[in-house]
Design a protein around this motif. Structure first.
Motif, mmCIF file in Angstrom:
data_model
loop_
_atom_site.group_PDB
_atom_site.id
_atom_site.type_symbol
_atom_site.label_atom_id
_atom_site.label_comp_id
_atom_site.label_asym_id
_atom_site.label_seq_id
_atom_site.Cartn_x
_atom_site.Cartn_y
_atom_site.Cartn_z
ATOM 1 N N LYS A 26 0.689 -1.194 0.103
ATOM 2 C CA LYS A 26 0.033 -0.066 -0.091
ATOM 3 C C LYS A 26 0.840 1.266 -0.107
ATOM 4 C CE LYS A 26 -3.670 -2.255 2.549
ATOM 5 N NZ LYS A 26 -4.484 -2.318 3.909
ATOM 6 N N LEU A 27 2.345 1.228 0.192
ATOM 7 C CA LEU A 27 3.046 2.074 0.293
ATOM 8 C C LEU A 27 3.333 3.025 -1.275
ATOM 9 C CD1 LEU A 27 5.872 1.091 2.772
ATOM 10 C CD2 LEU A 27 4.062 2.692 3.173
ATOM 11 N N PRO A 28 3.730 4.197 -1.318
ATOM 12 C CA PRO A 28 3.657 4.915 -2.466
ATOM 13 C C PRO A 28 5.091 4.157 -3.153
ATOM 14 C CG PRO A 28 3.499 6.477 -0.871
ATOM 15 C CD PRO A 28 3.640 5.141 -0.302
ATOM 16 N N GLY A 29 4.708 3.707 -4.586
ATOM 17 C CA GLY A 29 5.852 3.203 -5.425
ATOM 18 C C GLY A 29 6.032 1.823 -5.185
ATOM 19 N N ASP A 31 4.208 -0.503 -6.730
ATOM 20 C CA ASP A 31 3.914 -0.976 -7.947
ATOM 21 C C ASP A 31 5.299 -1.044 -8.665
ATOM 22 O OD1 ASP A 31 1.278 -1.344 -7.393
ATOM 23 O OD2 ASP A 31 0.696 0.404 -8.417
#
Length: 190
Positions: A26-29, A31
């Motif tokens: 769920k943290l930014p980046g 993906d």
């Protein structure tokens, strides 16, 4: 066949790690990382690479003896780290790390004595890879989140010889498939 020796966490520890990974994703980046799936979660003790079929019986016999000489020991997942500026993100370990290191040394020695080319010996670093990247990634937020993660402690009671089947479909994100070729109880008679 492409082989390695490993310690596999039990299913209840895998469930705990899966819950932690769900939060990390769920943290930014997130993906930008290729996350390993549950079938790929293991502590590699010794990576053998492509092993000639003729060497597997002797390697297996030697791994069986290495397992027999190693008593069961406690282990848990704890914290995390990275290799290569974020190219590999991993969960660490706590417990009887000297016993885990000894088992890794014995797994490497078994291969050398069986005639498996092992290359240069490296100091063992207990880690379970949870994500990879082809590029350098800033993983500080993931490391901060992993800092407080600790799984339940389990007793490592077996050594596993694992076959790694690399993806062949060319589908982006496809994971290797792993299959246990043989298992040996630690400290077992015989």
């Amino acid at each position: 066949m492409r082989l390695f020796a490993a310690v596999l966490p039990p299913e209840e520890v895998n469930r705990e790690l899966a819950a932690e990974i769900a939060q990390l994703r769920k943290l930014p980046g997130a993906d930008d990382l290729r996350w390993t799936g549950r079938p790929g979660w293991h502590f590699t003790l010794a990576f053998y690479g492509e092993v000639d079929d003729d060497l597997v019986p002797d390697l297996s016999a030697r791994l069986g003896r290495a397992a027999h000489r190693t008593p069961p020991f406690p282990l848990a997942l704890r914290g995390g780290g990275q290799f290569g500026h974020g190219r590999a993100l991993w969960a660490g370990a706590e417990g009887d790390l000297p016993a885990l290191g000894l088992l890794a040394d014995r797994a490497e020695s078994a291969a050398r004595k069986a005639g498996v080319p092992m290359g240069e010996h490296r100091r063992y670093k207990a880690h379970l890879t949870v994500a990879r990247s082809r590029e350098d990634i800033a993983v500080r937020p993931y490391l901060e989140a992993l800092k407080t993660f600790t799984s339940r402690t389990w007793t490592v009671d077996e050594l596993v010889l694992v076959r790694s089947n690399l993806p062949r479909s060319g589908v982006p994100g496809e994971q290797p498939r792993y299959e246990a070729v043989a298992r040996w109880a630690l400290g077992a008679a015989g």
